[in-house]
Each structure stands twice: as structure tokens, then as C-alpha cells.
Scaffold this motif. Structure first.
Motif, mmCIF file in Angstrom:
data_model
loop_
_atom_site.group_PDB
_atom_site.id
_atom_site.type_symbol
_atom_site.label_atom_id
_atom_site.label_comp_id
_atom_site.label_asym_id
_atom_site.label_seq_id
_atom_site.Cartn_x
_atom_site.Cartn_y
_atom_site.Cartn_z
ATOM 1 N N VAL A 144 0.839 -1.198 0.000
ATOM 2 C CA VAL A 144 0.000 0.000 0.000
ATOM 3 C C VAL A 144 0.878 1.252 0.000
ATOM 4 N N ARG A 145 0.282 2.370 -0.361
ATOM 5 C CA ARG A 145 1.024 3.629 -0.439
ATOM 6 C C ARG A 145 0.587 4.573 0.674
ATOM 7 N N GLU A 146 1.513 5.412 1.089
ATOM 8 C CA GLU A 146 1.210 6.403 2.126
ATOM 9 C C GLU A 146 0.374 7.546 1.568
ATOM 10 N N SER A 147 0.610 7.886 0.282
ATOM 11 C CA SER A 147 -0.048 9.089 -0.239
ATOM 12 C C SER A 147 -0.250 9.034 -1.751
ATOM 13 N N SER A 148 -0.855 7.961 -2.257
ATOM 14 C CA SER A 148 -1.149 7.858 -3.687
ATOM 15 C C SER A 148 -2.576 8.313 -3.966
ATOM 16 N N GLY A 149 -2.829 9.589 -3.687
ATOM 17 C CA GLY A 149 -4.161 10.129 -3.904
ATOM 18 C C GLY A 149 -5.205 9.291 -3.201
ATOM 19 N N VAL A 150 -6.345 9.075 -3.854
ATOM 20 C CA VAL A 150 -7.383 8.241 -3.246
ATOM 21 C C VAL A 150 -7.315 6.801 -3.751
ATOM 22 N N LEU A 151 -6.256 6.478 -4.484
ATOM 23 C CA LEU A 151 -6.068 5.081 -4.877
ATOM 24 C C LEU A 151 -5.588 4.264 -3.687
ATOM 25 N N SER A 152 -4.702 4.854 -2.899
ATOM 26 C CA SER A 152 -4.145 4.164 -1.740
ATOM 27 C C SER A 152 -3.449 5.175 -0.849
ATOM 28 N N TYR A 153 -3.908 5.296 0.407
ATOM 29 C CA TYR A 153 -3.265 6.235 1.329
ATOM 30 C C TYR A 153 -3.532 5.823 2.772
ATOM 31 N N LEU B 245 -4.491 6.488 6.839
ATOM 32 C CA LEU B 245 -5.230 7.323 7.794
ATOM 33 C C LEU B 245 -4.466 7.400 9.105
ATOM 34 N N GLY B 246 -3.279 6.800 9.111
ATOM 35 C CA GLY B 246 -2.489 6.740 10.332
ATOM 36 C C GLY B 246 -2.811 5.477 11.113
ATOM 37 N N GLY B 247 -1.913 5.112 12.032
ATOM 38 C CA GLY B 247 -2.149 3.930 12.855
ATOM 39 C C GLY B 247 -2.247 2.657 12.052
ATOM 40 N N ALA B 248 -1.439 2.546 10.991
ATOM 41 C CA ALA B 248 -1.402 1.350 10.141
ATOM 42 C C ALA B 248 -2.730 1.069 9.441
ATOM 43 N N LYS B 249 -3.561 2.085 9.285
ATOM 44 C CA LYS B 249 -4.833 1.946 8.585
ATOM 45 C C LYS B 249 -4.696 2.534 7.182
ATOM 46 N N TYR B 250 -4.944 1.703 6.168
ATOM 47 C CA TYR B 250 -4.812 2.136 4.778
ATOM 48 C C TYR B 250 -6.144 1.971 4.051
ATOM 49 N N VAL B 251 -6.465 2.961 3.237
ATOM 50 C CA VAL B 251 -7.738 2.963 2.528
ATOM 51 C C VAL B 251 -7.522 3.446 1.099
ATOM 52 N N GLY B 252 -8.598 3.394 0.308
ATOM 53 C CA GLY B 252 -8.550 3.913 -1.048
ATOM 54 C C GLY B 252 -9.189 2.964 -2.043
ATOM 55 N N TYR B 253 -9.355 3.446 -3.243
ATOM 56 C CA TYR B 253 -10.010 2.707 -4.324
ATOM 57 C C TYR B 253 -9.307 1.387 -4.615
ATOM 58 N N HIS B 254 -7.984 1.408 -4.777
ATOM 59 C CA HIS B 254 -7.271 0.180 -5.078
ATOM 60 C C HIS B 254 -7.124 -0.725 -3.867
ATOM 61 N N VAL B 255 -7.037 -0.148 -2.682
ATOM 62 C CA VAL B 255 -6.991 -0.956 -1.464
ATOM 63 C C VAL B 255 -8.297 -1.743 -1.333
ATOM 64 N N ALA B 256 -9.415 -1.085 -1.621
ATOM 65 C CA ALA B 256 -10.722 -1.741 -1.524
ATOM 66 C C ALA B 256 -10.849 -2.888 -2.527
ATOM 67 N N ILE B 257 -10.312 -2.698 -3.734
ATOM 68 C CA ILE B 257 -10.365 -3.767 -4.733
ATOM 69 C C ILE B 257 -9.521 -4.948 -4.272
ATOM 70 N N LEU C 117 -17.572 2.003 -5.968
ATOM 71 C CA LEU C 117 -16.296 2.315 -5.321
ATOM 72 C C LEU C 117 -15.688 3.582 -5.913
ATOM 73 N N TYR C 118 -15.767 3.699 -7.231
ATOM 74 C CA TYR C 118 -15.223 4.896 -7.885
ATOM 75 C C TYR C 118 -15.935 6.147 -7.372
ATOM 76 N N ASP C 119 -17.244 6.060 -7.318
ATOM 77 C CA ASP C 119 -18.034 7.192 -6.822
ATOM 78 C C ASP C 119 -17.639 7.544 -5.386
ATOM 79 N N LYS C 120 -17.458 6.520 -4.562
ATOM 80 C CA LYS C 120 -17.107 6.727 -3.149
ATOM 81 C C LYS C 120 -15.786 7.463 -2.999
ATOM 82 N N TRP C 121 -14.789 7.066 -3.790
ATOM 83 C CA TRP C 121 -13.443 7.612 -3.582
ATOM 84 C C TRP C 121 -13.130 8.836 -4.420
ATOM 85 N N PHE C 122 -13.786 8.995 -5.558
ATOM 86 C CA PHE C 122 -13.441 10.121 -6.431
ATOM 87 C C PHE C 122 -14.479 11.236 -6.465
#
Length: 297
Positions: A37-46, A48-60, A255-260
């Protein structure tokens, strides 16, 4: 075909099958799967701190994990391994990361070293500047400092653009996308060249979004996909089937709608990037063609 050649072909096929099964076997035996996962790849993967990662590609990827669990017949522990543009491919190759769920462009060179699932995002490389910079196009970059992230291909893409021929500018590299954006924010660089969605996400989450804007020509169109080890046919099949199922059910569009298009955590910032015609087309006709194929159009 000579008998010796037939034996060789059979041996190579068997070796390929064994390699393809390696990752799924490793996952089954260990009871764990590691997502890059990425720390700051826009909303594809970023993060939230505390080892929590979210985003469009993370969800897929997390949806794919559900199907991988069915395939290996057990519940899996999901581990999140932060990666950078510089180390993402080596970490996939050496087995540290099983699925890379960031913002990696599928190109012909990388396909020699790793495998890509079917395209799940199509990116347009652009330029982010301070709104007060006066920079509007490539022609305005003469003598300027251009930032991008170490391990990415964005500056090379800029230099290959016909409008940049004979244009002299300086290069400055950030260790990750947030660092590259900070180079512009702090005035050390004039432009950040990167994927448009990443730029939009960074601007949306900045302290003063109105201070920045995305400008200039589209430098390239790049297919972005989930990455894994080369010849991992078993894993690739599961991931591609997951993507196909999400397209058929409409989940990927949600998912696209949610993140973008909707407010995103933690600040409620909204990227506001509608789905491109290129992405609509590739979701309708799934493929993992490299970016070079897009350049031929």
C-alpha cells in the motif's frame, strides 16, 4: 517435434505451473497475505495513520482477498506493507508483498519483471502548480524546477513530449508523493508532474486547496493496475475474476463514486474526478495492455 524438445516443453510448463502456485501455497500455509500500500497515492491508496490504509485500489485488493480465502479454504490475516515508487517492484519480486495495491503504471518494461491484473484505473499525467505561478503549459517550464517522485516515470514522460523538445528545466525528486507536493508548496519547486488523480487528491487534502491548480497538456495516458509476481497465474486469475465480478455487479462503479466523487476521510475532502472515457472502455472490455498500447491510439 523431437522427443527431447517435447520433454523440455513439458518440463518448462510444469515449472511454470509450480511457480504459479507458489504464492497461493505460501498464503495458505502461512494463513496471511501481504498487500503493498502507499502512504499518499491520492485516493487510490493512502494512510489514515495507525497502520490503517484505505482507497479505491486498497478496496479492490481487499475484495480479492475474500476470493483468495475461498480458494485456499481458510480465513487470512491481512498485512499492510507500505511501499514506495522505488521499492514496490523489488518487494513484489522477493515475496515481501503478494499484491501491490497502489498506483503503479503498467508498462512494457515492468511487464518483463512483474505481472499486472486487468486495468482498474486509467491515469492522465498532468502538472500541479501554485495558482499564482503563471504556469499554464509545458512551454512555461523553461528554467523552472520540476518535481516528481523518485522511482516514477513522469519526468521522462515530460521530456519525451514533443512540446518539451529543447526546453531546459531543473529536476527535483521527492521520496514520496507527499514530499514531492511539499516541494511545490514550500516553493522549492515550481511544478509537480504526476498522475492527475494523485495531484487532485493531494490538492484536495492540502491546507489551502485554492492555492493550487492542475494545468497544461495531458502528457500521457497510463493504465494503472494491481501488481503481483510474474507467472503467478493462479493469483492473477482470482484477482481478474474479482475485478470482473465487481464490474458485473456495479460494485466497482460504486467504489469509484465513493473515492473520487464523495467526501473522503479523514477531512472530508472531495477529489471531484469523474470517470474518464478511457476507464469506462477498459472496464467494459477488460485487458492488461501496457501504456505503450495507449500511445499508439
Amino acid at each position: 517435434m523431437k522427443k527431447s524438445l517435447l520433454i523440455l516443453v513439458a518440463a518448462l510448463a510444469a515449472a511454470g505451473l509450480a511457480q504459479a502456485e507458489d504464492t497461493l501455497k505460501k498464503i495458505k500455509d502461512s494463513g496471511a497475505i501481504t498487500l503493498g500500500v502507499r502512504e499518499s497515492s491520492g485516493v487510490l491508496s493512502y494512510t489514515l495513520g495507525g497502520a490503517k490504509y484505505v482507497g479505491y485500489h486498497v478496496a479492490i485488493c481487499e475484495k480479492a482477498v475474500e476470493n483468495i480465502e475461498k480458494a485456499v479454504g481458510r480465513k487470512l490475516t491481512v498485512k499492510y506493507q507500505p511501499v514506495t515508487s522505488q521499492n514496490r517492484i523489488p518487494l513484489v519480486q522477493n515475496g515481501t508483498v503478494d499484491l501491490e495495491c497502489g498506483s503503479t503504471t503498467n508498462n512494457a518494461t515492468r511487464q518483463k519483471d512483474v505481472a499486472f491484473a486487468n486495468t482498474t484505473f486509467v491515469e492522465e499525467v498532468r502538472m500541479a502548480v501554485k495558482a499564482s505561478s503563471g504556469i499554464k503549459s509545458i512551454a512555461d517550464l523553461k528554467g523552472k524546477t520540476v518535481a516528481t517522485t523518485t522511482g516514477t516515470t513522469s519526468v521522462q514522460t515530460l521530456r519525451k513530449n514533443k512540446r518539451a523538445e529543447g526546453l531546459e528545466f531543473n529536476e527535483l525528486y521527492g521520496k514520496d508523493h507527499s514530499d514531492s507536493f511539499l516541494l511545490v508548496d514550500s516553493g522549492r519547486a515550481d511544478v509537480f508532474v504526476m498522475d492527475g488523480s494523485l495531484l487532485a487528491g493531494l490538492i484536495a487534502r492540502s491546507k489551502n486547496p485554492a492555492d493550487f491548480k492542475i494545468v497544461g497538456e495531458v502528457l500521457s495516458v497510463e493504465p494503472i493496475a494491481i501488481m503481483m509476481r510474474k507467472d503467478d497465474e493462479g493469483l492473477l486469475k482470482i484477482v481478474n475474476a474479482t475485478i470482473a465480478g465487481m464490474v458485473k455487479s456495479g460494485e466497482i462503479y460504486q467504489l469509484y463514486d465513493k473515492w473520487f466523487l464523495q467526501p473522503t476521510p479523514p477531512t472530508g475532502a472531495k477529489v471531484g474526478l469523474v470517470m474518464s472515457e478511457n476507464l469506462k472502455a477498459v472496464l467494459k472490455s477488460p485487458n492488461n495492455k501496457p501504456m505503450e498500447d495507449y500511445a499508439k491510439k
